[in-house]
Enzyme design. Structure first.
Site, PDB file in Angstrom:
ATOM      1  N   ASP A 231       3.487   0.986  12.303  1.00 38.07           N
ATOM      2  CA  ASP A 231       2.334   0.334  11.665  1.00 38.07           C
ATOM      3  C   ASP A 231       2.139  -1.106  12.149  1.00 38.07           C
ATOM      4  O   ASP A 231       1.166  -1.761  11.764  1.00 38.07           O
ATOM      5  CB  ASP A 231       2.486   0.348  10.133  1.00 38.07           C
ATOM      6  CG  ASP A 231       2.204   1.722   9.551  1.00 38.07           C
ATOM      7  OD1 ASP A 231       1.778   2.621  10.298  1.00 38.07           O
ATOM      8  OD2 ASP A 231       2.413   1.904   8.331  1.00 38.07           O
TER       9      ASP A 231
ATOM     10  N   ARG B  29      -9.299  -0.399   3.914  1.00 38.25           N
ATOM     11  CA  ARG B  29      -8.534   0.665   3.253  1.00 38.25           C
ATOM     12  C   ARG B  29      -7.116   0.196   2.981  1.00 38.25           C
ATOM     13  O   ARG B  29      -6.449   0.721   2.096  1.00 38.25           O
ATOM     14  CB  ARG B  29      -8.452   1.895   4.163  1.00 38.25           C
ATOM     15  CG  ARG B  29      -9.643   2.801   4.120  1.00 38.25           C
ATOM     16  CD  ARG B  29      -9.359   4.071   4.911  1.00 38.25           C
ATOM     17  NE  ARG B  29      -7.936   4.316   4.855  1.00 38.25           N
ATOM     18  CZ  ARG B  29      -7.133   4.439   5.909  1.00 38.25           C
ATOM     19  NH1 ARG B  29      -7.618   4.397   7.111  1.00 38.25           N
ATOM     20  NH2 ARG B  29      -5.849   4.633   5.750  1.00 38.25           N
TER      21      ARG B  29
ATOM     22  N   CYS C 217      -6.670  13.448  12.571  1.00 36.22           N
ATOM     23  CA  CYS C 217      -6.941  12.022  12.494  1.00 36.22           C
ATOM     24  C   CYS C 217      -6.790  11.431  13.872  1.00 36.22           C
ATOM     25  O   CYS C 217      -6.389  12.109  14.807  1.00 36.22           O
ATOM     26  CB  CYS C 217      -5.993  11.361  11.507  1.00 36.22           C
ATOM     27  SG  CYS C 217      -4.307  11.458  12.020  1.00 36.22           S
TER      28      CYS C 217
ATOM     29  N   LYS D 206       0.834  -1.216   0.000  1.00 39.51           N
ATOM     30  CA  LYS D 206       0.000   0.000   0.000  1.00 39.51           C
ATOM     31  C   LYS D 206       0.863   1.257   0.000  1.00 39.51           C
ATOM     32  O   LYS D 206       0.647   2.177  -0.788  1.00 39.51           O
ATOM     33  CB  LYS D 206      -0.899  -0.035   1.241  1.00 39.51           C
ATOM     34  CG  LYS D 206      -1.478   1.284   1.680  1.00 39.51           C
ATOM     35  CD  LYS D 206      -2.207   1.118   3.005  1.00 39.51           C
ATOM     36  CE  LYS D 206      -2.574   2.422   3.687  1.00 39.51           C
ATOM     37  NZ  LYS D 206      -1.443   3.172   4.231  1.00 39.51           N
ATOM     38  N   ASN D 207       1.860   1.278   0.878  1.00 39.39           N
ATOM     39  CA  ASN D 207       2.639   2.504   1.047  1.00 39.39           C
ATOM     40  C   ASN D 207       3.654   2.736  -0.064  1.00 39.39           C
ATOM     41  O   ASN D 207       4.332   3.762  -0.072  1.00 39.39           O
ATOM     42  CB  ASN D 207       3.331   2.518   2.411  1.00 39.39           C
ATOM     43  CG  ASN D 207       2.338   2.751   3.533  1.00 39.39           C
ATOM     44  OD1 ASN D 207       1.160   3.042   3.273  1.00 39.39           O
ATOM     45  ND2 ASN D 207       2.788   2.629   4.767  1.00 39.39           N
TER      46      ASN D 207
ATOM     47  N   ARG E 121      -0.485  14.766  12.771  1.00 36.69           N
ATOM     48  CA  ARG E 121       0.047  14.608  11.421  1.00 36.69           C
ATOM     49  C   ARG E 121       0.079  15.912  10.609  1.00 36.69           C
ATOM     50  O   ARG E 121      -0.572  16.028   9.563  1.00 36.69           O
ATOM     51  CB  ARG E 121      -0.717  13.514  10.671  1.00 36.69           C
ATOM     52  CG  ARG E 121      -0.704  12.206  11.419  1.00 36.69           C
ATOM     53  CD  ARG E 121      -1.353  11.093  10.671  1.00 36.69           C
ATOM     54  NE  ARG E 121      -0.452  10.447   9.739  1.00 36.69           N
ATOM     55  CZ  ARG E 121      -0.772   9.348   9.055  1.00 36.69           C
ATOM     56  NH1 ARG E 121      -1.953   8.813   9.197  1.00 36.69           N
ATOM     57  NH2 ARG E 121       0.085   8.801   8.222  1.00 36.69           N
TER      58      ARG E 121
END
Ligand code: UD1
Length: 448
Positions: free
Chosen positions: A304, A396, A116, A22-23, A121
């Site tokens: 993460d 997501r 968030c 994803k990243n 962030r």
């Protein structure tokens, strides 16, 4: 509303092929705008964030087709340089359009991808970096407009931010200056972005170290690029195998990128066998506490993976401390883990977890992507049935998570229920990785 129903207590066994990262996919898809062309990106995971990034690319005039795991972006004819605020607010990674649009059109307008649940962030390092590279950056409320060409030079990031490193790498392609970025993040996904940019003919060197060199100039070729395997998905499945006392093999991934997680799992008593492109995880008996684990920029223990690790240590023998050094509000999963019987105390950045014999299944709610994955792991480890709501957060970032766990023999089903949306559930489903401060029109600011 969709949710997962999990019957826990089954050791996972079998083989799972890890999807593309994803990243890496998100910044690379944004980077397809840097050089107008027809770019084929293989290995894209079918996840919510990638769908949103495609909508953003289309809103700017790119033609995008998705076939199997390949996304083909025709970015030859752009029609806009302002990212629509409602899309910005759905995806934190929309911030990458700042760099890629500057590289291509020398102007970009985005909406701050604000508040968030895992931390504030800010994007101050992105903005300060652009200004020091010679771009004119104007901020008005939630809007950020940038214009100009990179004049090159040597700049030092105040902190090795992953997103700022990637944004500045792309912005530095504009103009003809020579840029050296110091104190960069060294995450492997940044090397993957460099790999894509080099496939387009750009001269970028050094990604994966703290110092990146970029020569400004136009890209030369259309690119065909294969995205790296997702190291966070890899680590999540490794922890699912270890936490359930399982035995399984993960393919399509590289062990070198999960060495910090491997080291912690080995400390807990799991056996990890690394081969070039697959990893075997075996675990027998109760896991032991890993002692203290501190999240850090790569190659340290990834933030993460912190929530998933917390699920694991809830049942490990002994007491563990997990210190979250990257984000200031990333223990959102604690409340539900305690509801399942975990013993966790938090104090600032630290969570102290005393291992209990077992967790018991119950209804829980994911409040962000990785915290949601942690609750699924806890459900797999627990005795009895767990219902995990808020799975839109999980989807997501994980392609068909329930299907993947089922492939390893886990008893998990995705179900649908008709639920009246209460004020509480509406609030709780706020996106963790994205801002909810969007919604203002661009009327007060014009692209410069
Ligand atoms: C990326 C990852 C995310 C991961 C994170 C840290 C993507 C798409 N997302 O997010 O999954 O959790 O790296 O490994 O790759 N910061 C500032 N000012 C800035 C930028 C960052 O203060 O301008 C702070 C952040 O608030 C945070 C820390 O720096 O506390 C790390 O953020 P950063 O590395 O930028 O993470 P992201 O790129 O947002």
């Amino acid at each position: 509303m969709e949710y997962y129903e999990i019957d826990g207590g089954i050791p996972l066994r079998g083989e799972y092929e890890v999807r593309g990262a994803k990243n890496a996919a998100l910044p690379i898809l944004a980077a397809t705008l840097c050089k107008g062309g027809i770019h084929e990106i293989y290995g894209c995971p079918e996840i919510g964030d990638v769908h949103t990034m495609i909508e953003i690319l289309r809103s700017l005039g790119a033609a995008v087709e998705w076939s199997g795991d390949c996304i083909c972006v025709d970015s030859r004819f752009l029609t806009g340089t302002a990212v629509p605020p409602q899309l910005m607010s759905q995806l934190r990674s929309s911030v990458f359009l700042l760099g890629s649009l500057l590289a291509r059109t020398e102007e970009a307008v985005i909406c701050r991808p604000g508040g968030c649940r895992i931390g504030s962030r800010p994007i101050d390092i992105h903005i300060a970096g652009l200004q020091r590279l010679g771009f004119d950056v104007r901020e008005e409320g939630e809007l950020v407009a940038a214009a100009g060409r990179c004049r090159g030079g040597r700049i030092r990031l105040a902190y090795p931010s992953v997103g700022a490193t990637e944004n500045l790498m792309m912005a530095a392609l504009s103009g003809s200056g020579y840029t050296v970025l110091e104190n960069c993040a060294a995450e492997p996904e940044i090397e993957d972005l460099q790999g894509f940019l080099r496939s387009c003919g750009y001269r970028v060197y050094g990604a994966g170290t703290s110092c990146i060199h970029i020569e400004g100039g136009r890209g030369l070729h259309d690119a065909m690029y294969f995205i790296m395997g997702d190291r966070i998905e890899t680590a999540t499945y490794m922890m699912a195998l270890a936490g359930t006392g399982g035995d399984g093999i993960l393919t399509g991934t590289q062990s070198v990128y999960v060495s910090a997680v491997t080291e912690v799992l080995e400390r807990m008593g799991a056996q990890i066998k690394n081969h070039e492109d697959r990893i075997q995880v075996t675990c027998r008996g109760r896991l032991k506490s890993p002692g203290t684990v501190i999240t850090q920029p790569y190659p340290g223990f990834p933030t993460d993976c912190q929530p998933q690790l917390m699920s694991l240590v809830t049942c490990a023998e002994g007491t563990a401390t997990i210190r979250e050094e990257i984000f200031e509000n990333r223990f959102t999963h604690k409340k539900d883990l305690m509801k399942m019987g975990a013993n966790i105390e938090t104090c600032g950045k630290n969570a102290i977890i005393k291992g209990v014999g077992s967790l018991r299944g119950c209804p829980v709610r994911a409040l962000d992507l990785r915290g949601g994955a942690a609750l699924v792991l806890a459900g797999l480890m627990a005795e009895g049935t767990s219902l995990v709501r808020g799975i839109e957060h999980i989807e997501r970032g994980y392609e068909d998570f329930a299907g993947g766990i089922r492939k390893l023999g886990g008893n998990i089903e995705k179900k649908i229920t008709e639920t009246k949306k209460t004020d509480e559930s509406a609030d709780e489903t706020a996106d963790s990785d994205s801002g909810n401060r969007g919604g203002r029109s661009f009327s007060g600011i014009t692209p410069v």
